[in-house]
Design a protein around this motif. Structure first.
Motif, mmCIF file in Angstrom:
data_model
loop_
_atom_site.group_PDB
_atom_site.id
_atom_site.type_symbol
_atom_site.label_atom_id
_atom_site.label_comp_id
_atom_site.label_asym_id
_atom_site.label_seq_id
_atom_site.Cartn_x
_atom_site.Cartn_y
_atom_site.Cartn_z
ATOM 1 N N TYR B 127 -3.962 22.658 -18.154
ATOM 2 C CA TYR B 127 -4.493 21.476 -18.827
ATOM 3 C C TYR B 127 -4.061 20.239 -18.059
ATOM 4 C CZ TYR B 127 0.279 21.404 -20.790
ATOM 5 O OH TYR B 127 1.644 21.411 -20.953
ATOM 6 N N SER B 129 -2.404 16.746 -18.176
ATOM 7 C CA SER B 129 -1.456 16.068 -19.056
ATOM 8 C C SER B 129 -1.875 14.615 -19.263
ATOM 9 C CB SER B 129 -0.061 16.100 -18.424
ATOM 10 O OG SER B 129 -0.016 15.177 -17.339
ATOM 11 N N VAL B 135 -1.114 20.869 -15.449
ATOM 12 C CA VAL B 135 0.085 21.638 -15.797
ATOM 13 C C VAL B 135 -0.331 23.079 -16.081
ATOM 14 C CG1 VAL B 135 1.889 21.911 -17.566
ATOM 15 C CG2 VAL B 135 1.286 19.619 -16.727
ATOM 16 N N THR B 136 0.511 24.018 -15.650
ATOM 17 C CA THR B 136 0.268 25.432 -15.918
ATOM 18 C C THR B 136 1.339 25.969 -16.866
ATOM 19 O OG1 THR B 136 -0.577 25.685 -13.665
ATOM 20 C CG2 THR B 136 -0.041 27.708 -14.850
#
Lengths: 502, 311
Positions: B127, B129, B135-136
């Motif tokens: 997603y 941030s 970010v994973t």
């Protein structure tokens, strides 16, 4: 790279020492307040108890427990946490201490909260297919309790005779039968927790779970860093009407691993698919006499369950796929007794290795199933390079590897070689597209590998999750996240007055 | 082997995801729009907010691993078609929406008892941030306890913690046979007890529907067993579901007091009920509300992500 433990020792102003006799019994205001909040018999600050609870089942030492509390109710847990808050002391919850990643090892003389006396099965609610239990209930005790009404608790880690439901929640435990059923988070509907602030919250519900932020899901597997579980609602799983267990022998580990991939590719999800290599098979056979084929390079234990016809169809298909992949023998357990004996062999495998070397280090990584054979080959080479004996017994269906490195800690330098080989095994698993842990967790064991799997931003976001539950970072500080990414853990570890609790 | 991956290989390099991250940026209020099939869940999106669509496409499908990597903007229909071609399916409900929308809302499939819940099917999430960085969370394999569980947190988050861009989802084989039976006058709770792990048991106050799934001889045997007990017929599909979702403990469905027959469809064994009128408000644990608020603040300090929605 300085090890995490070295950094902990540097950060905390207490001398980190190991050995029961070296732990003193301080009498201070913290102990007095805890005794007032519980009863004197429920608080132990003596050296023997503190030394005992400074460890878990891992090889890590350097833990220093503060006072150890044995609450018997959720209210007592709240009382303990509130006293710890008042004294600005960290808290470390623990169950049976069977963890292998050091997740329950206390640093900086925190208040250790042992939940083993909270071991009641509070309610079995068949209509809602749920049981409410306290966190100290032993995994297998729960399943035995449910047997008479035809249900069980699905997660079945190898330590299930001693490990607790609270510990299962903390590590999101798996087990052989998680292939079809899923791990602990698929079987815990709600958890009542006490936060570091002393507040109580109910995460999740026994109704449908598909609305709102899944705080329950975030809590499970957080290794005791978000709060203390005081009550757990577990899902009851109906026992299957039919079960068949197959034992397939192979002339190579690769053939066994390929069979596992081929079974999944054929659209079959067995209840369990476990592989044991020849070394562990021989050790187990000496021990349990289950009739395991000791001349095979690898054996695959596959179990299918469900309704009678489907079970028969799947058993036949697995047998055929095994034969196509070179199985030298396919055996179907002919009785419940034979089936139980085969499983007993698998589940006691770790104990059986004591015949060969006094100590073992059990690793835990996950790789894509298709990479199993290559990574296993690499693991044998790594062990050879470090002159170590490795045995493999693992949850093949999930790609979850459990290499056992055998050693004798009395032999100088052997443990160092075990650690060096372990680091290479982790790297090999990551290079194959795998992850750090499938069921043991990160604890302190794999903290320093976290930045091999996640970017700095990823870890920062994990820390934001942690921080929302515990802004003060006093709940099991110094775990999971590398120190550079974990909020104020260092401060929490420094809060103990020098000299008193060392 | 054991080539050391440098930190840069962990960074997301897919240009499509990077472009989406750039679009989200680091300032200004944004809302991610899917197919708007559940656009009012958790409140009306704030007006005048910049709207974006998430990138689409199945990135990598590995039937033998039972995983699929798919971008959030992909329609559930497209994903289902790709999985079906390999004899597999996933946990997401197909209500005409996108994969990202289905995960953001988190609503389970009608056949959740057979397919499993959505929240257990998201293995890895990516997603953007609030800072505009991808970010994973989680990992691409079927079993993983490496670190805090960000995928769980994103299921049902309505996109207020991050703009969902890509998932690795667990897939499962499609059963050989799926068959719906309808009973005019059965006790739905007795049906649930008698059937072996049914895919669904639905009840509207009079009729009961059961979804039997598995190998043909098993389904036939179950069919015979149930029909011996109650008069029933095979039907093409389950009944249409009313709009509003209610939640309760599964056993409480037997006393669905205020709703007249015909105004609801209940999922027995799950505790889900779809009603023609909205569910009465339920009391929320204030500590849970505060935890949710702190999560929102920690992930999106300025409140720029999908404003107006509250999961």
């Amino acid at each position: 790279m300085t090890s995490f433990l070295d950094r902990i020792r540097a950060a905390a102003p207490i001398a980190s020492r190991y050995g029961g006799s070296k732990f003193r019994k301080p009498t201070d205001a913290l102990v007095a307040d805890l005794e007032a909040a519980l009863s004197p018999g429920q608080v132990r600050a003596d050296g023997a108890q503190r030394a005992l609870l400074s460890h878990d089942a891992s090889l890590f030492d350097g833990g220093v427990a503060g006072p150890v509390c044995f609450p018997t109710t959720g209210e007592e847990v709240q009382a303990v946490v509130t006293v710890a808050l008042r004294h600005n002391r960290a808290i470390v919850p623990r169950g049976a201490g069977t963890g292998l990643a050091g997740g329950a090892i206390p640093f900086g003389a925190p208040v250790v909260i042992s939940l083993t006396r909270m071991n009641r099965i509070l309610e079995v609610d068949v209509e809602n297919r749920v049981a409410w239990v306290e966190p100290g209930v032993v995994n297998l005790d729960l399943t035995k309790h449910l047997k008479r009404i035809g249900f069980h608790f699905a997660p079945d880690p190898s330590s299930q005779q001693v490990c607790t439901i609270g510990g299962n929640v903390a590590t999101n435990s798996g087990g052989p039968h998680c292939l079809a059923y899923g791990v602990t988070d698929a079987h815990v509907l709600a958890v009542e927790i006490v936060l570091a602030s002393g507040e109580k919250a109910m995460l999740g519900s026994i109704g449908p779970q598909d609305e709102g932020l899944d705080l329950r899901g975030a809590f499970i597997g957080s290794e005791g860093t978000l709060g203390v579980a005081t009550k757990v609602a577990v899902r009851l799983t109906k026992n299957p009407p039919a079960v068949k267990t197959l034992l397939l022998s192979f002339a190579s580990v690769r053939a066994a691993a390929n069979t596992v991939s081929a079974v999944i590719a054929a659209g079959i999800v067995p209840a369990a698919m476990e592989v044991m290599d020849q070394r562990i098979t021989i050790a187990v056979e000496n021990f349990v006499k289950a009739g395991y084929p000791v001349d095979a390079a690898a054996v695959l234990l596959a179990e299918v369950e469900g309704l009678a016809d489907g079970v028969k169809i799947e058993a036949e298909q697995i047998s055929a796929i095994g034969t196509q992949n070179g199985a030298t023998e396919v055996r179907l357990a002919q009785s419940e007794a034979e089936r139980e004996l085969l499983w007993k062999g698998r589940k006691t495998a770790f104990g059986a290795v004591a015949q060969i070397k006094p100590d073992y280090y059990l690793h835990d990584t996950v790789v894509p199933r298709s990479a199993l054979a290559d990574v296993l080959e690499e693991i044998y080479k790594i062990a050879d390079r470090h002159q170590l004996i490795v045995m493999n017994v693992f949850h093949a269906g999930d790609g979850n590897l459990h290499p056992l490195l055998l050693f004798d800690r009395r032999i100088e330098g052997e443990l160092d070689r075990v650690h060096a080989a372990g680091a290479e095994i982790v790297e090999a698993s990551l290079a194959a597209g795998g992850v750090l842990s499938g069921e043991h967790g990160i604890g302190i064991e794999k903290q320093d590998y976290m930045d091999r799997l996640f970017t700095s931003d990823d870890l920062d976001h994990q820390n934001r999750l942690r921080n929302a539950f515990d802004p003060s970072c006093r709940t099991n500080p110094g775990k999971v996240l590398p120190m550079a990414h974990s909020c104020a853990d260092i401060q929490a570890l420094r809060s103990v007055p020098a000299g008193v609790w060392g | 082997m054991t080539t050391t991956p440098t930190t840069s290989t962990l960074k997301v390099t897919d240009p499509v995801l990077l472009e989406f991250a750039a679009e989200v940026g680091a300032s200004g209020k944004v809302a991610v729009v899917g197919a708007q099939t559940r656009w009012d869940v958790g409140g009306q999106p704030a007006k005048g907010v910049r709207q974006l669509g998430a990138p689409a496409g199945v990135v990598e499908y590995k039937p033998e691993e039972m995983t699929v990597k798919v971008r959030a903007g992909t329609s559930v229909s497209d994903l289902d078609a790709e999985l079906a071609a390999a004899g597999q399916r996933c946990a997401l409900p197909n209500r005409g929406g996108t994969v990202g929308g289905a995960v953001a809302v988190g609503e389970d499939h009608l056949g959740v008892l057979g397919r499993g819940p959505v929240r257990d099917s998201v293995l890895q999430v990516r997603y953007v941030s609030a800072d505009g960085v991808t970010v994973t969370g989680g990992g691409p394999v079927v079993k993983n306890v490496s670190g805090f569980n960000l995928p769980k947190l994103m299921v049902g988050s309505l996109g207020v913690l991050g703009c969902l861009s890509e998932f690795v989802l667990r897939t499962n084989p499609v059963p050989g046979v799926s068959r719906w039976l309808q009973f005019a006058d059965a006790d739905p709770f007795a049906v649930f007890d008698l059937a072996h792990r049914p895919g669904a048991v639905l009840w509207n106050g009079t009729s009961t529907w059961v979804l039997l799934e598995g190998y043909l001889p098993d389904v036939e045997a179950q069919n015979t067993l149930l029909i011996k007990q109650w008069a029933g017929v095979e039907v093409e599909a389950p009944p249409p579901l009313p709009q509003h979702r209610w939640a309760m403990p599964p056993a409480a469905l037997s006393t669905v007091g205020p709703l007249p027959t015909g105004e609801f469809v209940a999922s027995v064994g799950v505790g889900r009920l779809w009603g023609q009128r909205p569910a009465p408000p339920t009391a929320q644990d204030p500590v849970v509300v505060e935890l949710s608020r702190r999560l929102k603040t920690n992930f999106d300090p300025t409140g720029r992500l999908n404003p107006g929605r509250t999961p």
